[in-house]
Design an enzyme around this catalytic site. Structure first.
Site, short mmCIF file in Angstrom:
data_model
loop_
_atom_site.label_atom_id
_atom_site.label_comp_id
_atom_site.label_asym_id
_atom_site.label_seq_id
_atom_site.Cartn_x
_atom_site.Cartn_y
_atom_site.Cartn_z
CB SER A 120 2.42 -3.13 0.65
OG SER A 120 2.07 -3.58 1.94
CE1 TYR B 19 -3.08 -4.35 -0.79
CE2 TYR B 19 -1.75 -5.13 1.06
CZ TYR B 19 -2.14 -4.11 0.20
OH TYR B 19 -1.59 -2.85 0.33
#
Ligand code: NDP
Ligand code: 8X3
Length: 248
Positions: A136, A149
């Site tokens: 990501s 995260y």
């Protein structure tokens, strides 16, 4: 010629599902996820041979048992797409839920390792393969409230780099894919079903769609054998960084 075999985790929605659709003309597909109905529905729409595997990537024994129970002809996995994952919560580290922290580390990091640890030896044995890890923009940058995260996705980026070095002698390609904001079920999961909050994430600009990422993955896997796109970041035009958006 017989089609190659791709193994996609998180094929029940979003990027994983779109990737299955994009790869169907080129690969037979092992489709993984926890939601059986979705897997069956997807398999029925794809014009290729499919094999559903139902497991939670957090359960090592189940991961191993599912993969080892594949029929011999499905074990020659050419392409592994480690896509299953999500964010859980958006909180300061000192206030966040330990259950959310566990979910992100257990799914995004340990789950990826469990699947890879089971499949990669088969690729090493055959001295061929391609692994694509879905990291990501959060695997390149850190933002407040997303610390855990981001840590999990930085781990994915590090694992891609480590695997690429380690698997170099075995003729195996490793690629790391870093999307920015993609309109999937990601935010619905992050905000635990609060759809109003989830949809706000994609308001005021045009986000990426799952197909945008799937098309790039298809491009990556269809390069000539000697080409490896080792790391790629894809952002919507309106996204300048993990947290900067040109919103109307
Ligand atoms: P979705 O929520 O739409 O899809 C997530 C997929 O992961 C589902 O198929 C889900 O299947 C699977 N999954 C989640 N937890 C587990 C588990 N414990 N065991 C097995 N499978 C699991 O989100 P996206 O498509 O957006 O996310 C796919 C990947 O892309 C993730 O790794 C995410 O971090 C990453 N990403 C997403 C971005 C975005 O903005 N959307 C941006 C950058 C990266 P099921 O629930 O059926 O098990
Ligand atoms: C998902 C993108 O920016 O919400 O990985 O972390 S972000």
């Amino acid at each position: 010629m017989k089609k190659k075999i791709a193994f996609i985790t998180g094929a029940t929605s979003g990027i994983g599902k779109a990737t299955a659709e994009a790869l169907a003309p080129h690969y037979n597909l092992i489709l993984c996820g926890r939601r059986e109905e979705r897997l069956t529905e997807l398999a029925n729409t794809l014009d290729t041979d499919t094999y559903p595997l139902l497991f939670d990537v957090r359960e090592l024994e189940k991961v191993e048992q599912c993969i080892h129970s594949l029929p011999e002809e499905w074990k020659a996995i050419d392409l592994l797409i480690n896509n299953a994952g999500n964010a859980h919560g958006l909180d300061l580290i000192h206030q966040g839920s330990i259950l959310d922290f566990d979910a992100m580390i257990d799914i995004n990091v340990k789950g990826l390792l469990y699947v890879s640890r089971t499949i990669v030896p088969m690729m090493v044995e055959r001295k061929t393969g391609h692994i694509i890890n879905i990291s990501s923009i959060a695997g390149k940058e850190v933002y407040p409230n997303g610390g855990v995260y981001c840590a999990s996705k930085h781990a994915v980026t590090a694992l891609s780099d480590g695997l690429r070095m380690e698997l170099n002698p075995f003729n195996i390609k490793v690629s790391n894919v870093c999307p920015g904001a993609v309109d999937t079920e990601f935010s619905a999961v992050r905000f635990k079903g609060d759809m109003e909050r989830a949809s706000k994430v994609y308001e005021g600009y045009e986000p990426l769609y799952a197909k945008d990422i799937a098309d790039i993955i298809a491009f990556m896997v269809l390069r000539p054998e000697h080409v490896n796109i080792s790391d790629i970041t894809i952002l919507p035009k309106a996204q300048g960084s993990a947290t900067i958006f040109n919103k109307k």
